[in-house]
Design a protein around this motif. Structure first.
Motif, PDB file in Angstrom:
ATOM      1  N   ASP A 265       0.830  -1.211   0.000  1.00  0.00           N
ATOM      2  CA  ASP A 265       0.000   0.000   0.000  1.00  0.00           C
ATOM      3  C   ASP A 265       0.859   1.254   0.000  1.00  0.00           C
ATOM      4  OD1 ASP A 265      -2.785  -1.157   0.372  1.00  0.00           O
ATOM      5  OD2 ASP A 265      -1.747  -2.044   2.091  1.00  0.00           O
ATOM      6  N   VAL A 266       1.988   1.192   0.679  1.00  0.00           N
ATOM      7  CA  VAL A 266       2.883   2.351   0.788  1.00  0.00           C
ATOM      8  C   VAL A 266       4.333   1.872   0.728  1.00  0.00           C
ATOM      9  CG1 VAL A 266       3.747   4.152   2.349  1.00  0.00           C
ATOM     10  CG2 VAL A 266       1.289   3.815   2.076  1.00  0.00           C
ATOM     11  N   ILE A 267       5.151   2.625   0.008  1.00  0.00           N
ATOM     12  CA  ILE A 267       6.595   2.385  -0.030  1.00  0.00           C
ATOM     13  C   ILE A 267       7.308   3.672   0.345  1.00  0.00           C
ATOM     14  CG2 ILE A 267       8.590   1.907  -1.509  1.00  0.00           C
ATOM     15  CD1 ILE A 267       6.848  -0.054  -3.058  1.00  0.00           C
ATOM     16  N   LEU A 268       8.283   3.561   1.244  1.00  0.00           N
ATOM     17  CA  LEU A 268       9.178   4.663   1.592  1.00  0.00           C
ATOM     18  C   LEU A 268      10.497   4.446   0.885  1.00  0.00           C
ATOM     19  CD1 LEU A 268       8.712   4.562   5.471  1.00  0.00           C
ATOM     20  CD2 LEU A 268       7.400   5.898   3.820  1.00  0.00           C
ATOM     21  N   MET A 269      11.171   5.541   0.506  1.00  0.00           N
ATOM     22  CA  MET A 269      12.414   5.328  -0.229  1.00  0.00           C
ATOM     23  C   MET A 269      13.321   6.552  -0.173  1.00  0.00           C
ATOM     24  SD  MET A 269      12.814   3.713  -4.051  1.00  0.00           S
ATOM     25  CE  MET A 269      12.098   5.093  -4.966  1.00  0.00           C
ATOM     26  N   ASN A 270      14.552   6.301   0.213  1.00  0.00           N
ATOM     27  CA  ASN A 270      15.645   7.263   0.053  1.00  0.00           C
ATOM     28  C   ASN A 270      16.692   6.553  -0.788  1.00  0.00           C
ATOM     29  OD1 ASN A 270      17.677   9.148   0.188  1.00  0.00           O
ATOM     30  ND2 ASN A 270      17.952   9.039   2.394  1.00  0.00           N
ATOM     31  N   PRO A 271      16.532   6.572  -2.122  1.00  0.00           N
ATOM     32  CA  PRO A 271      17.372   5.726  -2.975  1.00  0.00           C
ATOM     33  C   PRO A 271      18.796   6.260  -3.092  1.00  0.00           C
ATOM     34  CG  PRO A 271      15.993   7.134  -4.331  1.00  0.00           C
ATOM     35  CD  PRO A 271      15.570   7.360  -2.905  1.00  0.00           C
ATOM     36  N   PRO A 272      19.767   5.377  -3.291  1.00  0.00           N
ATOM     37  CA  PRO A 272      21.136   5.826  -3.537  1.00  0.00           C
ATOM     38  C   PRO A 272      21.239   6.447  -4.922  1.00  0.00           C
ATOM     39  CG  PRO A 272      20.985   3.470  -3.870  1.00  0.00           C
ATOM     40  CD  PRO A 272      19.635   3.918  -3.363  1.00  0.00           C
ATOM     41  N   PHE A 273      22.183   7.334  -5.097  1.00  0.00           N
ATOM     42  CA  PHE A 273      22.421   7.878  -6.430  1.00  0.00           C
ATOM     43  C   PHE A 273      23.908   7.920  -6.756  1.00  0.00           C
ATOM     44  CE2 PHE A 273      22.229  11.453  -3.504  1.00  0.00           C
ATOM     45  CZ  PHE A 273      23.288  12.261  -3.874  1.00  0.00           C
ATOM     46  N   HIS A 274      24.718   7.217  -5.968  1.00  0.00           N
ATOM     47  CA  HIS A 274      26.145   7.101  -6.243  1.00  0.00           C
ATOM     48  C   HIS A 274      26.523   5.631  -6.338  1.00  0.00           C
ATOM     49  CE1 HIS A 274      27.750  11.182  -5.801  1.00  0.00           C
ATOM     50  NE2 HIS A 274      26.765  11.365  -4.940  1.00  0.00           N
TER      51      HIS A 274
END
Length: 338
Positions: A265-274
């Motif tokens: 129902d819900v996803i939290l995300m602080n994705p990497p970008f390096h």
């Protein structure tokens, strides 16, 4: 630079500066990464250690014996591939010393940009270095495991597990291992209070977002954490061990190449970008696609990103709507609906 450092690591064997391990000998390879070839005559049995899921999968797919943590003792020699994290590099050298027999050869290599010179200086202050060989913008150096094990606690000193804000257990090499990063805190502070149902934390690190979400959302019934760094997964287990409702599920997982079995129902995300030193927005873009695929119809994504990364078009392509709900000059928080 890690691919270049891989070539640096094996260069002393390719040039016959060092004799390659013979058949019947046991070699421990700490920090192993895919994309290398063994030099001719490198016939020892190699046990590889890699805790980053995508690299683990790559090594396993190539037929190598690989585990997320080192096992066993009495190895005849060890290879240590270094990365960007000083503390993690020192811990890898210490582990090689612990697991190799007295007199065994230990070869260490890394990129000049990642501080291999300072690591060599640090090791040389504790153990006699036999020699070194620069190549491919890196340096390989080597030494023998001494009978005196005093270097092991010295290399571990200052690289112990950390306790962030008196609550969260972390260790060197993890993302933001010494503090709660600003972007994750901003995301937590921007979350609504009306969330219920099945929740997942993508790129969950050592568990900060998931634990904070569970504290805010009393009506969620499942909480799954997905993280590519094995040590971070293990740290999150400890950091959420007192959370009983909902009981969290932990997944050592590469969200780009592997698909979650559940829908959320819900996803939290602080994705990497390096991946290395330069920003690689393709990683975050792939994570957005993975989040969309794992959400139920009408499901929501809450995501934080670096202000300069171009994620809006990707969000528009895989979500019915999205909006920036918080931000500052450095970061932006999105809410998107499938």
């Amino acid at each position: 630079m890690s691919r270049e450092a891989l070539k640096t690591l094996f260069y002393p064997f390719e040039t016959d500066t060092l004799s390659a391990p013979e058949k019947g000998t046991r070699v421990l390879f700490l920090g192993a990464e895919p994309g290398f070839r063994f030099p001719e005559g490198f016939d020892g049995t190699v046990s590889m250690v890699q805790g980053f899921r995508s690299s683990f999968i790559g090594l396993q797919s190539a037929g190598h014996d690989v585990k997320p943590r080192a096992e066993g003792e009495g190895y005849d020699s060890a290879l240590v591939l270094c990365g960007r994290h000083r503390g993690q590099n020192e811990l890898r050298v210490a582990e090689a010393l612990e697991r190799v027999s007295v007199g065994g050869l230990i070869v260490v290599a890394g990129s000049k940009d990642d501080g291999i010179a300072s690591l060599k200086k640090r090791v040389a202050s504790l153990i006699e270095i036999e020699d070194q060989l620069p190549k491919y913008h890196g340096v390989a150096f080597w030494f023998r495991r001494p009978a005196d094990a005093a270097a092991i606690p010295a290399l571990k000193e200052g690289n112990d597990d950390a306790i962030v804000e008196g609550e969260y257990l972390t260790k060197p090499g993890m993302f933001s291992h010494d503090k709660i990063d600003t972007a994750s805190r901003m995301l937590v502070e921007s979350l609504p209070l009306d969330v219920k149902g099945a929740v997942a934390d993508f790129c969950s690190g050592w568990g900060y977002l998931a634990r904070e979400a569970a504290a805010r959302w009393s009506k969620i019934n499942t909480l799954d954490l997905y993280e590519a760094d094995y040590e971070a997964v293990e740290a999150s287990r400890r950091n959420l061990e007192n959370l009983k409702t909902p009981a969290p599920n932990f997944h050592w997982f590469d969200l780009i190449s592997e698909k979650p079995a559940k829908k959320y129902d819900v996803i939290l995300m602080n994705p990497p970008f390096h991946q290395g030193r330069a920003a690689e927005p393709d990683i975050g873009q792939a994570m957005i696609g993975a989040a969309s695929a794992a959400l139920k119809p009408g499901g929501r994504l809450f995501m934080v990103a670096n202000r300069r990364l171009p994620y809006e078009r990707v969000l528009a392509g895989v979500f019915s709507s999205h909006a920036e709900i918080a931000g500052n000059g450095a970061f932006k928080v999105f809410a998107a609906k499938k």
